[in-house]
Design a protein around this motif. Structure first.
Motif, PDB file in Angstrom:
ATOM      1  N   THR A 122      43.273 -26.019  94.198  1.00  0.00           N
ATOM      2  CA  THR A 122      44.065 -25.001  94.898  1.00  0.00           C
ATOM      3  C   THR A 122      44.918 -24.216  93.916  1.00  0.00           C
ATOM      4  OG1 THR A 122      44.106 -26.281  96.951  1.00  0.00           O
ATOM      5  CG2 THR A 122      45.848 -24.640  96.651  1.00  0.00           C
ATOM      6  N   THR A 123      45.583 -24.915  92.997  1.00  0.00           N
ATOM      7  CA  THR A 123      46.459 -24.238  92.034  1.00  0.00           C
ATOM      8  C   THR A 123      45.658 -23.345  91.092  1.00  0.00           C
ATOM      9  OG1 THR A 123      47.986 -26.103  92.161  1.00  0.00           O
ATOM     10  CG2 THR A 123      48.265 -24.585  90.316  1.00  0.00           C
ATOM     11  N   LEU A 126      44.546 -20.349  93.015  1.00  0.00           N
ATOM     12  CA  LEU A 126      45.695 -19.500  93.313  1.00  0.00           C
ATOM     13  C   LEU A 126      46.134 -18.718  92.074  1.00  0.00           C
ATOM     14  CD1 LEU A 126      47.937 -18.429  95.090  1.00  0.00           C
ATOM     15  CD2 LEU A 126      49.141 -20.616  94.827  1.00  0.00           C
ATOM     16  N   HIS A 129      43.761 -15.956  91.684  1.00  0.00           N
ATOM     17  CA  HIS A 129      44.021 -14.962  92.734  1.00  0.00           C
ATOM     18  C   HIS A 129      45.216 -14.079  92.364  1.00  0.00           C
ATOM     19  CE1 HIS A 129      44.381 -13.448  96.905  1.00  0.00           C
ATOM     20  NE2 HIS A 129      45.676 -13.668  96.776  1.00  0.00           N
ATOM     21  N   ILE A 130      46.303 -14.702  91.917  1.00  0.00           N
ATOM     22  CA  ILE A 130      47.508 -13.948  91.534  1.00  0.00           C
ATOM     23  C   ILE A 130      47.192 -12.986  90.395  1.00  0.00           C
ATOM     24  CG2 ILE A 130      49.824 -14.110  90.535  1.00  0.00           C
ATOM     25  CD1 ILE A 130      50.012 -16.918  91.877  1.00  0.00           C
ATOM     26  N   ILE A 273      54.226 -18.419 103.141  1.00  0.00           N
ATOM     27  CA  ILE A 273      53.030 -18.905 102.438  1.00  0.00           C
ATOM     28  C   ILE A 273      52.048 -19.477 103.466  1.00  0.00           C
ATOM     29  CG2 ILE A 273      52.167 -20.561 100.754  1.00  0.00           C
ATOM     30  CD1 ILE A 273      54.866 -20.317  99.328  1.00  0.00           C
ATOM     31  N   ASN A 280      51.475 -28.049  98.969  1.00  0.00           N
ATOM     32  CA  ASN A 280      51.016 -26.704  98.650  1.00  0.00           C
ATOM     33  C   ASN A 280      52.167 -25.783  98.249  1.00  0.00           C
ATOM     34  OD1 ASN A 280      48.188 -26.632  98.652  1.00  0.00           O
ATOM     35  ND2 ASN A 280      48.120 -26.691 100.882  1.00  0.00           N
ATOM     36  N   ASN A 283      52.195 -26.498  94.648  1.00  0.00           N
ATOM     37  CA  ASN A 283      51.100 -25.777  94.000  1.00  0.00           C
ATOM     38  C   ASN A 283      51.447 -24.304  93.822  1.00  0.00           C
ATOM     39  OD1 ASN A 283      49.646 -28.180  94.064  1.00  0.00           O
ATOM     40  ND2 ASN A 283      48.562 -27.649  95.939  1.00  0.00           N
ATOM     41  N   ALA A 284      52.038 -23.712  94.861  1.00  0.00           N
ATOM     42  CA  ALA A 284      52.421 -22.297  94.803  1.00  0.00           C
ATOM     43  C   ALA A 284      53.511 -22.068  93.754  1.00  0.00           C
ATOM     44  CB  ALA A 284      52.898 -21.829  96.174  1.00  0.00           C
ATOM     45  N   ALA A 287      51.927 -22.167  90.288  1.00  0.00           N
ATOM     46  CA  ALA A 287      51.181 -20.933  90.044  1.00  0.00           C
ATOM     47  C   ALA A 287      52.131 -19.770  89.767  1.00  0.00           C
ATOM     48  CB  ALA A 287      50.284 -20.625  91.235  1.00  0.00           C
ATOM     49  N   ILE A 305      50.809 -14.551  96.240  1.00  0.00           N
ATOM     50  CA  ILE A 305      50.819 -15.913  96.795  1.00  0.00           C
ATOM     51  C   ILE A 305      50.729 -15.871  98.311  1.00  0.00           C
ATOM     52  CG2 ILE A 305      52.278 -17.958  97.149  1.00  0.00           C
ATOM     53  CD1 ILE A 305      53.268 -17.587  94.254  1.00  0.00           C
ATOM     54  N   PHE A 308      47.240 -15.365  99.717  1.00  0.00           N
ATOM     55  CA  PHE A 308      46.222 -16.377  99.405  1.00  0.00           C
ATOM     56  C   PHE A 308      45.895 -17.207 100.640  1.00  0.00           C
ATOM     57  CE2 PHE A 308      45.191 -20.648  97.523  1.00  0.00           C
ATOM     58  CZ  PHE A 308      44.005 -20.287  96.901  1.00  0.00           C
TER      59      PHE A 308
END
Length: 456
Positions: A122-123, A126, A129-130, A273, A280, A283-284, A287, A305, A308
């Motif tokens: 996930t991280t 993410l 994605h960022i 989020i 999570n 994780n966010a 990231a 974020i 996502f």
């Protein structure tokens, strides 16, 4: 690394091993591929057959050669580093590396590496994605998706974001990420590593070549991760659900607050989020710090974020039917991951647990299930161990299913409006499936069948 005409042994014919073979042959190396399967079975694999057609040699059936003819060995992540063939190699002082090290030697862009027991995929996704949302050209790979050595050679972008398992890190030699993220450390893969100390040492290798101008992103809430800080060189950024760091990000009154040199720089609402669960949020936060460390603007990072939508097989919303929410968390392959998944929901829960144990103790997980799980449906090779753990603490709200499909059928039959039915097995999938992806896809297929898994 000069590979032309170099004699190289590759151990393991899985995805990573075959990616290494392709890369080595492309570079002009003379490659010997070793695997425990028979030659006949190996040649059924199209990638192996192509490797042989291009001049590659096979060492099948766990055969041992009469003498060492190679100058370098490449071990696949799933291959224990103390196989007799690798012990023989090590005794001759021949380097043993992994596919990630090969990729690092080939790459032209700096690496962002992500490790930890849980939350890596996930991280990593993410962060990718960022970066992409902020206009940064990023390549995502490693333990997620394609083998990196297959794709880094043609990449001319800004950053390579790599998910890194303990198996991959233990065979790295020169690998040096510009930014290294260490999310957490809980018991997992003890069947391979033997102890938490050995497992933690493998994870910690992500920092071994970093220097003072590199960056480490660390979890202040995990004492095993926090203890690493005194043993590493890079600049340290912290994330926390409970503590305010001098430089980093933390949670306070449902807001994520980004700090730099003791001053608040930016904040945004945690409730915005999309991905569920306090894990999570961690994780966010990790990231966010990665993106901030490479110079991206906080407001753009937060916006990315918030947009996502998560990763397949990680607390993945499947459907709502008859007031019941179905969630696929097939990536929950150890008790700590499943623990976090349970904590992500307040609704009554029917939980599917089972598969192959990787050396874990299920007692703490069953203590949480006793408080928060309406019914646990256990199945597979680890069913006896799960039952024993439940019985040991007096948890009786469980059913032993006949197999995976029966477990899903019983979950659907028991579910009432307002319930969450979640697959988060706390075990590996290898007793019945090739991997957790195949298990998750099977769960989703069964849930999607009209009229229930039994068709009635």
């Amino acid at each position: 690394m000069e590979l032309r005409d170099k004699r190289v042994l590759v151990v393991g014919a899985g995805m990573s091993g075959m990616a290494a073979c392709r890369h080595l042959q492309k570079k002009g190396a003379k490659v010997l591929l070793a695997d425990n399967k028979s030659r006949k079975d190996l040649l059924k694999n199209k990638a192996v057959a192509a490797f042989v057609r291009k001049g590659g040699e096979l060492l099948s059936d766990n055969m041992m050669p009469d003498q060492i003819t190679w100058e370098l060995a490449v071990a696949s992540p799933g291959v224990p580093l103390h196989l007799p063939l690798l012990n023989m190699t090590r005794a001759e002082n021949i380097p043993i590396i992994g596919e990630i090290e090969l990729a690092y030697q080939e790459a032209r862009a700096p690496f962002i590496g992500v490790t930890g027991t849980n939350g890596k995929t996930t991280t990593t996704a993410l962060i990718g994605h960022i970066l992409k949302k902020c206009g940064v050209d990023a390549l995502v790979g490693g333990n997620i998706g394609q083998a990196l050595v297959d794709i880094v050679g043609d990449f001319r972008g800004d950053y390579i974001v790599a998910e890194l398992s303990s198996f991959q890190l233990e065979s790295c030699i020169d690998f040096r990420p510009r930014v290294a993220v260490y999310l957490n450390l809980t018991p997992d893969h003890l069947d391979r590593h033997g102890s938490m100390e050995s497992y933690g040492a493998a994870k910690e290798r992500i920092f071994v070549n970093q220097e003072a101008d590199d960056i480490a992103v660390l979890n202040a809430d995990d004492p095993l991760v926090a203890a690493v800080a005194g043993r590493i060189k890079p600049r340290r950024l912290w994330f926390s659900l409970h503590h305010r760091p001098e430089t980093g990000i933390y949670l306070e009154q449902d807001r994520l607050i980004y700090m730099a040199t003791g001053e608040e720089q930016y904040s945004f609402a945690a409730a915005d989020i999309f991905i569920q669960g306090r894990h999570n949020l961690q994780n966010a936060m990790a990231a966010f710090l990665v993106a901030a460390a490479i110079g991206l603007k906080p407001e753009k990072i937060a916006k990315a974020i918030i947009s996502f939508r998560g990763v397949e097989h990680r607390l993945e919303y499947v459907k709502e039917e008859g007031g019941v929410i179905y969630v696929n968390d097939s990536k929950g392959t150890n008790p700590a991951s499943t623990f976090q998944a349970i904590m992500a929901y307040e609704q009554p829960m029917i939980l599917l647990l089972g598969g192959r144990n990787k050396g874990s103790d299920f007692t703490e997980l069953m203590l949480l299930a006793q408080q928060r799980v309406k019914t646990a449906i256990i199945y597979g090779e680890a069913a006896g161990e799960l039952k024993k753990a439940a019985d040991s603490i007096g948890y009786q709200s469980y059913i032993v299913a006949g197999g995976f499909e029966d477990a899903v059928a019983q979950a659907r039959a028991l579910a009432q409006p307002g319930d969450v039915v979640m697959l988060s097995p706390a075990c590996a999938s290898w007793d019945s499936f090739n991997d957790f992806e195949q298990r998750g896809k099977k769960f989703k297929a069964l849930i999607s069948q009209t009229g229930g898994v039994n068709g009635g």
